[in-house]
Design a protein around this motif. Structure first.
Motif, PDB file in Angstrom:
ATOM      1  N   UNK A   1      22.607  33.653   3.016  1.00 22.55           N
ATOM      2  CA  UNK A   1      21.325  33.740   3.722  1.00 22.55           C
ATOM      3  C   UNK A   1      21.289  34.975   4.627  1.00 22.55           C
ATOM      4  N   UNK A   2      20.106  35.518   4.798  1.00 21.06           N
ATOM      5  CA  UNK A   2      19.961  36.750   5.574  1.00 21.06           C
ATOM      6  C   UNK A   2      20.344  36.553   7.034  1.00 21.06           C
ATOM      7  N   UNK A   3      20.076  35.363   7.594  1.00 22.60           N
ATOM      8  CA  UNK A   3      20.386  35.136   9.003  1.00 22.60           C
ATOM      9  C   UNK A   3      21.883  34.956   9.249  1.00 22.60           C
ATOM     10  N   UNK A   4      22.648  34.656   8.198  1.00 21.93           N
ATOM     11  CA  UNK A   4      24.094  34.483   8.332  1.00 21.93           C
ATOM     12  C   UNK A   4      24.881  35.664   7.778  1.00 21.93           C
ATOM     13  N   UNK A   5      24.231  36.543   7.053  1.00 15.84           N
ATOM     14  CA  UNK A   5      24.929  37.668   6.427  1.00 15.84           C
ATOM     15  C   UNK A   5      25.335  38.703   7.472  1.00 15.84           C
ATOM     16  N   UNK A   6      26.443  39.381   7.224  1.00 15.91           N
ATOM     17  CA  UNK A   6      26.943  40.441   8.088  1.00 15.91           C
ATOM     18  C   UNK A   6      26.625  41.806   7.465  1.00 15.91           C
ATOM     19  N   UNK A   7      26.876  42.862   8.225  1.00 15.48           N
ATOM     20  CA  UNK A   7      26.473  44.207   7.813  1.00 15.48           C
ATOM     21  C   UNK A   7      27.622  44.951   7.125  1.00 15.48           C
ATOM     22  N   UNK A   8      27.242  45.800   6.195  1.00 11.08           N
ATOM     23  CA  UNK A   8      28.196  46.734   5.606  1.00 11.08           C
ATOM     24  C   UNK A   8      28.447  47.862   6.608  1.00 11.08           C
ATOM     25  N   UNK A   9      29.694  48.119   6.985  1.00 12.90           N
ATOM     26  CA  UNK A   9      29.968  49.179   7.964  1.00 12.90           C
ATOM     27  C   UNK A   9      29.663  50.558   7.399  1.00 12.90           C
ATOM     28  N   UNK A  10      29.400  51.489   8.293  1.00 14.49           N
ATOM     29  CA  UNK A  10      29.107  52.857   7.878  1.00 14.49           C
ATOM     30  C   UNK A  10      30.404  53.610   7.609  1.00 14.49           C
ATOM     31  N   UNK A  11      30.465  54.300   6.490  1.00 13.93           N
ATOM     32  CA  UNK A  11      31.632  55.091   6.103  1.00 13.93           C
ATOM     33  C   UNK A  11      31.150  56.491   5.741  1.00 13.93           C
ATOM     34  N   UNK A  12      31.816  57.481   6.278  1.00 19.21           N
ATOM     35  CA  UNK A  12      31.463  58.870   6.004  1.00 19.21           C
ATOM     36  C   UNK A  12      32.386  59.403   4.914  1.00 19.21           C
ATOM     37  N   UNK A  13      31.803  59.925   3.869  1.00 20.07           N
ATOM     38  CA  UNK A  13      32.590  60.450   2.756  1.00 20.07           C
ATOM     39  C   UNK A  13      32.027  61.769   2.250  1.00 20.07           C
ATOM     40  N   UNK A  14      32.445  62.147   1.071  1.00 15.95           N
ATOM     41  CA  UNK A  14      32.017  63.390   0.436  1.00 15.95           C
ATOM     42  C   UNK A  14      31.225  63.063  -0.819  1.00 15.95           C
ATOM     43  N   UNK A  15      30.062  63.662  -0.961  1.00 13.82           N
ATOM     44  CA  UNK A  15      29.230  63.422  -2.126  1.00 13.82           C
ATOM     45  C   UNK A  15      29.823  64.115  -3.354  1.00 13.82           C
ATOM     46  N   UNK A  16      29.845  63.399  -4.456  1.00 13.41           N
ATOM     47  CA  UNK A  16      30.345  63.995  -5.705  1.00 13.41           C
ATOM     48  C   UNK A  16      29.382  65.057  -6.224  1.00 13.41           C
ATOM     49  N   UNK A  17      28.112  64.933  -5.915  1.00 12.81           N
ATOM     50  CA  UNK A  17      27.111  65.872  -6.427  1.00 12.81           C
ATOM     51  C   UNK A  17      27.116  67.186  -5.664  1.00 12.81           C
ATOM     52  N   UNK A  18      27.105  67.109  -4.333  1.00 10.02           N
ATOM     53  CA  UNK A  18      26.968  68.313  -3.509  1.00 10.02           C
ATOM     54  C   UNK A  18      28.258  68.728  -2.808  1.00 10.02           C
ATOM     55  N   UNK A  19      29.299  67.867  -2.819  1.00 13.71           N
ATOM     56  CA  UNK A  19      30.554  68.114  -2.101  1.00 13.71           C
ATOM     57  C   UNK A  19      30.323  68.275  -0.597  1.00 13.71           C
ATOM     58  N   UNK A  20      29.236  67.724  -0.108  1.00 11.25           N
ATOM     59  CA  UNK A  20      28.907  67.756   1.316  1.00 11.25           C
ATOM     60  C   UNK A  20      29.122  66.368   1.917  1.00 11.25           C
ATOM     61  N   UNK A  21      29.326  66.298   3.252  1.00 14.71           N
ATOM     62  CA  UNK A  21      29.486  64.986   3.890  1.00 14.71           C
ATOM     63  C   UNK A  21      28.232  64.129   3.713  1.00 14.71           C
TER      64      UNK A  21
END
Length: 359
Positions: free
Chosen positions: A194-214
């Protein structure tokens, strides 16, 4: 001459052994124990009275005559009981693994962190709205926080516990764990969280495979229904592919990804040596991954050990998938090779979320 004498002695001893075994089997009482004891004594005598060349054949013949379930070692002069059939032990271990009841993931089948993720741009903007500070005040606050961490007993104990955990649970320990537990450590829920019980996906900074940019994960997830696949090994990629293949058949990716349902892939390399190799192999990765998936493919070259418990990613060799709604909440999760029931649940939940507008 010594060979003939040894052979004659062995034959006589073998006859005495068979007679002793027969008499022991007729004797009343626990026949199996008496037979084993008599056989052991006789074979020890054979080992002492015969020559080394005849010893092995004589001992094997005596064991065959006795019909005993025991294996003997003349060098150590001891014997130990072993199963008649090796498959019995193998089947018993496989049965225990098959009947093992899998637990739910942490937080009662939920995944994620309680805090709503924010991108670095949003954080920088919020700090700017609170007022600008001089570089000297920022440096002073940083030194103050470090000194506080060094003198804080609770944080030192937590750091020590974390280092001990890293030492005990290395890659070899995770690999040996797979032989005991298999590719499933916990079971996926049969319905949507349920949406009221669900938790959040944490933010992760990575590198894009398309642009090789953060690129930031929250920027890819927000506003869309996303099947997020996380892996760091080829073994884990095979797991995530078992979920992605039926998902992409229903909701295929395009170069101009305007759909509200998408696939997001995260390749995590925590080992510095392996991360360096993956950096050099990025052109090869681009060739193996279809072009329409490059934009939503992220590479992360740092450790995420602080997120493994919230996401229930106890083993780095396995592949994990999470279904994230438009508000970055994790509504369902699974790992390991996909089962028919898990694929059915995944497709049903995505269909429900798309009908509700991603919520």
């Amino acid at each position: 001459m010594s060979f003939v004498t040894g052979t004659t002695t062995a034959a006589r001893t073998l006859l005495r052994t068979s007679s002793t075994i027969a008499a022991a089997q007729i004797h009343t009482g626990p026949s199996a124990a008496v037979t084993s004891a008599c056989t052991a004594v006789s074979i020890r005598r054979i080992a002492l009275t015969t020559t080394p060349g005849v010893r092995r054949s004589t001992v094997a013949a005596a064991a065959q005559v006795s019909g005993s379930r025991h294996t003997f070692s003349t060098s150590a002069r001891h014997f130990q009981d072993q199963p008649n059939n090796k498959s019995e032990a193998d089947n018993s271990g496989a049965g225990e693994l098959a009947t093992r009841e899998l637990p739910l993931s942490p937080y009662g089948g939920r995944f994620g962190v309680p805090e709503q993720p924010m991108s670095t741009k949003s954080i920088a903007q919020a700090q700017a709205n609170n007022g600008r500070r001089s570089p000297f005040s920022k440096a002073k606050e940083g030194v103050k926080n470090k000194v506080h961490d060094w003198t804080d007993e609770k944080k030192n104990l937590e750091k020590r516990k974390e280092l001990l955990h890293d030492f005990q649970s290395g890659y070899f320990a995770e690999f040996s764990e797979l032989s005991k537990t298999g590719s499933k450590l916990w079971k996926a829920t049969s319905n949507m969280i349920n949406a009221d019980k669900a938790l959040y996906m944490p933010n992760i900074i990575g590198t894009s495979l398309k642009t090789s940019e953060p690129v930031e994960l929250v920027d890819l997830l927000r506003g869309k229904i996303s099947l997020m696949a996380i892996s760091g090994t080829r073994f884990g990629e095979e797991h995530t592919e078992s979920y992605m293949t039926p998902f992409l058949k229903r909701w295929p990716m395009t170069v101009a990804n305007n759909s509200k349902v998408q696939l997001v892939e995260l390749n995590i390399q925590e080992n510095p040596l392996k991360a360096g190799l993956v950096r050099m192999m990025v052109p090869f990765v681009k060739k193996t991954i279809p072009e329409e998936r490059h934009e939503n493919y992220m590479l992360h070259y740092k450790s995420i050990k602080h997120l493994k418990d919230p996401l229930s990613m106890q083993n780095s060799y396995l592949g994990y998938v999470f279904l994230v709604d438009s508000n970055c909440k994790i509504r369902w999760g699974a790992h390991g090779p996909a089962t028919e029931a898990e694929v059915k649940t995944l497709l049903e939940i995505v269909q429900k979320l798309s009908e509700r507008g991603g919520r």
